[in-house]
Design a protein around this motif. Structure first.
Motif, mmCIF file in Angstrom:
data_model
loop_
_atom_site.group_PDB
_atom_site.id
_atom_site.type_symbol
_atom_site.label_atom_id
_atom_site.label_comp_id
_atom_site.label_asym_id
_atom_site.label_seq_id
_atom_site.Cartn_x
_atom_site.Cartn_y
_atom_site.Cartn_z
ATOM 1 N N LEU A 4 90.422 41.322 48.526
ATOM 2 C CA LEU A 4 89.073 41.207 47.975
ATOM 3 C C LEU A 4 89.173 40.783 46.515
ATOM 4 O O LEU A 4 89.937 41.363 45.749
ATOM 5 C CB LEU A 4 88.346 42.560 48.073
ATOM 6 C CG LEU A 4 86.982 42.654 47.374
ATOM 7 C CD1 LEU A 4 85.951 41.749 48.049
ATOM 8 C CD2 LEU A 4 86.484 44.103 47.342
ATOM 9 N N ILE A 5 88.393 39.762 46.155
ATOM 10 C CA ILE A 5 88.317 39.346 44.756
ATOM 11 C C ILE A 5 86.941 39.713 44.215
ATOM 12 O O ILE A 5 85.925 39.301 44.780
ATOM 13 C CB ILE A 5 88.525 37.817 44.601
ATOM 14 C CG1 ILE A 5 89.917 37.417 45.098
ATOM 15 C CG2 ILE A 5 88.323 37.383 43.149
ATOM 16 C CD1 ILE A 5 90.133 35.904 45.134
ATOM 17 N N VAL A 6 86.900 40.518 43.158
ATOM 18 C CA VAL A 6 85.626 40.858 42.528
ATOM 19 C C VAL A 6 85.630 40.194 41.152
ATOM 20 O O VAL A 6 86.304 40.646 40.228
ATOM 21 C CB VAL A 6 85.440 42.385 42.387
ATOM 22 C CG1 VAL A 6 84.009 42.708 41.980
ATOM 23 C CG2 VAL A 6 85.801 43.111 43.681
ATOM 24 N N PRO A 10 82.218 32.006 38.426
ATOM 25 C CA PRO A 10 82.438 31.208 39.643
ATOM 26 C C PRO A 10 83.710 30.356 39.607
ATOM 27 O O PRO A 10 84.418 30.291 40.605
ATOM 28 C CB PRO A 10 81.200 30.308 39.703
ATOM 29 C CG PRO A 10 80.189 30.979 38.855
ATOM 30 C CD PRO A 10 80.916 31.740 37.812
ATOM 31 N N LYS A 11 83.999 29.766 38.437
ATOM 32 C CA LYS A 11 85.173 28.895 38.356
ATOM 33 C C LYS A 11 86.463 29.685 38.588
ATOM 34 O O LYS A 11 87.342 29.287 39.346
ATOM 35 C CB LYS A 11 85.252 28.204 36.978
ATOM 36 C CG LYS A 11 84.709 26.779 36.998
ATOM 37 C CD LYS A 11 84.720 26.191 35.610
ATOM 38 C CE LYS A 11 85.955 25.333 35.374
ATOM 39 N NZ LYS A 11 85.839 24.630 34.066
ATOM 40 N N MET A 12 86.535 30.815 37.889
ATOM 41 C CA MET A 12 87.696 31.689 38.014
ATOM 42 C C MET A 12 87.823 32.197 39.448
ATOM 43 O O MET A 12 88.910 32.186 40.033
ATOM 44 C CB MET A 12 87.515 32.871 37.046
ATOM 45 C CG MET A 12 88.698 33.782 36.979
ATOM 46 S SD MET A 12 90.145 32.864 36.386
ATOM 47 C CE MET A 12 91.196 34.167 35.890
ATOM 48 N N ALA A 13 86.681 32.626 40.018
ATOM 49 C CA ALA A 13 86.694 33.179 41.367
ATOM 50 C C ALA A 13 87.214 32.163 42.386
ATOM 51 O O ALA A 13 88.056 32.491 43.232
ATOM 52 C CB ALA A 13 85.298 33.655 41.750
ATOM 53 N N LYS A 18 91.207 29.968 46.079
ATOM 54 C CA LYS A 18 91.897 28.800 46.627
ATOM 55 C C LYS A 18 93.407 29.070 46.747
ATOM 56 O O LYS A 18 94.014 28.843 47.798
ATOM 57 C CB LYS A 18 91.633 27.599 45.711
ATOM 58 C CG LYS A 18 91.953 26.266 46.346
ATOM 59 C CD LYS A 18 91.313 25.137 45.521
ATOM 60 C CE LYS A 18 91.911 23.789 45.921
ATOM 61 N NZ LYS A 18 93.133 23.446 45.175
ATOM 62 N N GLY A 19 93.977 29.567 45.665
ATOM 63 C CA GLY A 19 95.423 29.828 45.655
ATOM 64 C C GLY A 19 95.843 30.865 46.671
ATOM 65 O O GLY A 19 96.870 30.712 47.340
ATOM 66 N N MET A 29 84.983 37.670 48.834
ATOM 67 C CA MET A 29 84.571 37.557 47.434
ATOM 68 C C MET A 29 83.352 38.432 47.152
ATOM 69 O O MET A 29 82.476 38.567 48.001
ATOM 70 C CB MET A 29 84.150 36.109 47.136
ATOM 71 C CG MET A 29 85.097 35.046 47.636
ATOM 72 S SD MET A 29 86.492 34.861 46.563
ATOM 73 C CE MET A 29 85.676 34.135 45.158
ATOM 74 N N ALA A 30 83.303 38.962 45.936
ATOM 75 C CA ALA A 30 82.093 39.633 45.456
ATOM 76 C C ALA A 30 81.889 39.177 44.020
ATOM 77 O O ALA A 30 82.847 39.062 43.262
ATOM 78 C CB ALA A 30 82.255 41.143 45.523
ATOM 79 N N ALA A 31 80.629 38.916 43.656
ATOM 80 C CA ALA A 31 80.346 38.365 42.326
ATOM 81 C C ALA A 31 79.831 39.411 41.339
ATOM 82 O O ALA A 31 79.571 39.113 40.174
ATOM 83 C CB ALA A 31 79.356 37.218 42.443
#
Ligand code: CA
Length: 223
Positions: A4-6, A10-13, A18-19, A29-31
């Motif tokens: 999970l990416i919090v 947006p660019k960083m996320a 992608k990587g 993802m969560a923003a």
């Protein structure tokens, strides 16, 4: 492996996502912090990448609330490279820490190291002598025998066990377990304690819940 990416930028996320996807991880993802915490608690992730500065709920708060229930490994990200942030983050239960900007190779290496670690164990087991109380699962065992308690008996036992060694007055116990103040000469507590003892103490050789005459009760293992 599910990650999970919090992250609110947006660019960083999308860069992180992608990587990780190229490295064959499944990514959610969560923003903001609120959504992030919700996903972290309700889904099962192998690791969480958590930004420190987030809208709704900041990263540290997300981490604290997560750690009350789950031990998922967490990599904290921050734009600030301050030792203080790092210490606070690690003390709050983060497993690792990375300051922005960072090289992708380093990020990936940290993630891989995180995935090799065992998750934190969440401390939800209270013990008094050979009595074990699992707070999350609401299960009680003594001498390896399962003991069935009512919700009220469980609350009462949890209170005594959390404050083992302390003498608790009847008035205090009443206010904590029944959420109200009874007349001090009521025997509600005595009746409840008697029922609890019949389950957790009487069938076993050694008493753990003791009466302190004129004061109240204390739970402790006495030799
Ligand atoms: Ca941010």
């Amino acid at each position: 492996m599910r990650i999970l990416i919090v992250e609110d930028e947006p660019k960083m996320a999308s860069y992180l996502r992608k990587g990780l996807m190229e490295a064959s991880y499944r990514v959610d993802m969560a923003a903001d912090g609120k959504d992030g915490l919700f996903l972290a608690l309700h889904e099962n992730y192998d690791a969480i990448v958590l930004d420190l500065m987030l809208p709704e709920l900041d990263g540290l708060e997300v981490l604290k609330r997560l750690r009350e229930q789950k031990g998922t490994p967490v990599l904290l990200l921050t734009a600030r490279d301050s030792v203080e942030d790092k210490v606070v983050g690690l003390e709050s239960g983060a497993d690792d820490y990375l300051s922005k900007p960072f090289a992708y190779a380093e990020f990936l290496a940290r993630i891989r190291a995180l995935l090799r670690r065992p998750a934190h164990s969440v401390d939800t087991l209270l013990t008094v002598g050979d009595l074990e109380i699992d707070i999350l699962k609401r299960r009680v065992r003594r001498a390896n025998a399962r003991i069935e308690l009512t919700a009220q008996e469980f609350s009462l036992l949890k209170l005594f066990a959390e404050r083992q060694g302390e003498v608790l007055t009847r008035a205090f116990v009443t206010s904590q377990v029944w959420d109200m103040n009874f007349d001090s000469d009521t025997n509600v507590v005595e009746v409840a304690v008697k029922r609890l003892r019949a389950k957790i103490d009487n069938p076993f050789g050694k008493k753990l819940l003791h009466t302190v005459r004129g004061m109240g009760y204390v739970m402790e293992e006495r030799s």
